[in-house]
Design a protein around this motif. Structure first.
Motif, PDB file in Angstrom:
ATOM      1  N   GLU A  46       0.826  -1.208   0.000  1.00 57.35           N
ATOM      2  CA  GLU A  46       0.000   0.000   0.000  1.00 57.35           C
ATOM      3  C   GLU A  46       0.861   1.258   0.000  1.00 57.35           C
ATOM      4  OE1 GLU A  46      -4.261  -0.205   2.020  1.00 57.35           O
ATOM      5  OE2 GLU A  46      -2.642  -0.557   3.469  1.00 57.35           O
ATOM      6  N   LEU A  80       2.019   2.131  -3.439  1.00 56.90           N
ATOM      7  CA  LEU A  80       0.908   2.620  -4.261  1.00 56.90           C
ATOM      8  C   LEU A  80       0.482   4.027  -3.841  1.00 56.90           C
ATOM      9  CD1 LEU A  80      -1.059  -0.729  -4.477  1.00 56.90           C
ATOM     10  CD2 LEU A  80       0.354   0.320  -6.264  1.00 56.90           C
ATOM     11  N   GLU A 138      -4.943   4.760  -4.015  1.00 57.42           N
ATOM     12  CA  GLU A 138      -5.479   4.147  -2.808  1.00 57.42           C
ATOM     13  C   GLU A 138      -6.611   3.229  -3.209  1.00 57.42           C
ATOM     14  OE1 GLU A 138      -6.100   6.584   0.701  1.00 57.42           O
ATOM     15  OE2 GLU A 138      -5.110   8.230  -0.349  1.00 57.42           O
ATOM     16  N   HIS A 172      -8.297  -5.711  -0.628  1.00 53.20           N
ATOM     17  CA  HIS A 172      -7.013  -6.408  -0.736  1.00 53.20           C
ATOM     18  C   HIS A 172      -6.733  -6.784  -2.184  1.00 53.20           C
ATOM     19  CE1 HIS A 172      -6.080  -7.121   3.609  1.00 53.20           C
ATOM     20  NE2 HIS A 172      -7.338  -6.711   3.677  1.00 53.20           N
ATOM     21  N   VAL A 190      -5.417  -3.911  -4.198  1.00 53.58           N
ATOM     22  CA  VAL A 190      -4.013  -3.626  -3.870  1.00 53.58           C
ATOM     23  C   VAL A 190      -3.109  -4.656  -4.533  1.00 53.58           C
ATOM     24  CG1 VAL A 190      -2.300  -3.561  -1.990  1.00 53.58           C
ATOM     25  CG2 VAL A 190      -4.515  -2.409  -1.720  1.00 53.58           C
TER      26      VAL A 190
END
Length: 127
Positions: free
Chosen positions: A44, A47, A53, A57, A60
């Protein structure tokens, strides 16, 4: 580095310490779960640095694969580490009985440490 990225890396570090403590206490299932979160928070952080954002899960995992692993910013093995750790976490958190050995959990914790170190290097934070 963005404040949110730093906070995520701090969370990853805290979870890593917890995973190590859990391994020593022979709580291997919980240690495996924490090892996943070490990697998840670090993924995270990368990113977030890219201005992205996500609320799931899976999102991501996908974005990390596309934007970090496939582009060569990090070795693609780290995407595999993340996905493997996620599967282990799903198993230890939701299945009963769970079939994870102390050696498997220790390997996940080692991979989590390697993952965070690689992310910190990419982000220029060698703490």
């Amino acid at each position: 580095m963005k404040e949110q990225s730093k906070a995520l890396l701090d969370k990853a570090a805290e979870n890593f310490l917890a995973a190590q403590d859990l391994i020593r206490g022979l709580h291997v299932e919980i240690a495996a779960s924490r090892a996943y979160y070490v990697m998840f928070y670090a993924a995270e952080a990368v990113l977030v640095e890219d201005g992205l954002e996500f609320s799931s899960h899976g999102a991501v995992h996908g974005a990390f694969g596309e934007r970090v692993a496939k582009t060569g910013r990090l070795d693609p093995k780290f995407h595999r580490y993340l996905l493997d750790a996620y599967r282990a976490r799903q198993s230890v958190d939701y299945d009963a009985p769970v079939d994870i050995s102390a050696e498997d959990a220790e390997a996940l914790v080692r991979r989590a440490q390697e993952f965070v170190l690689a992310v910190r290097q990419v982000l220029g934070s060698a703490e």
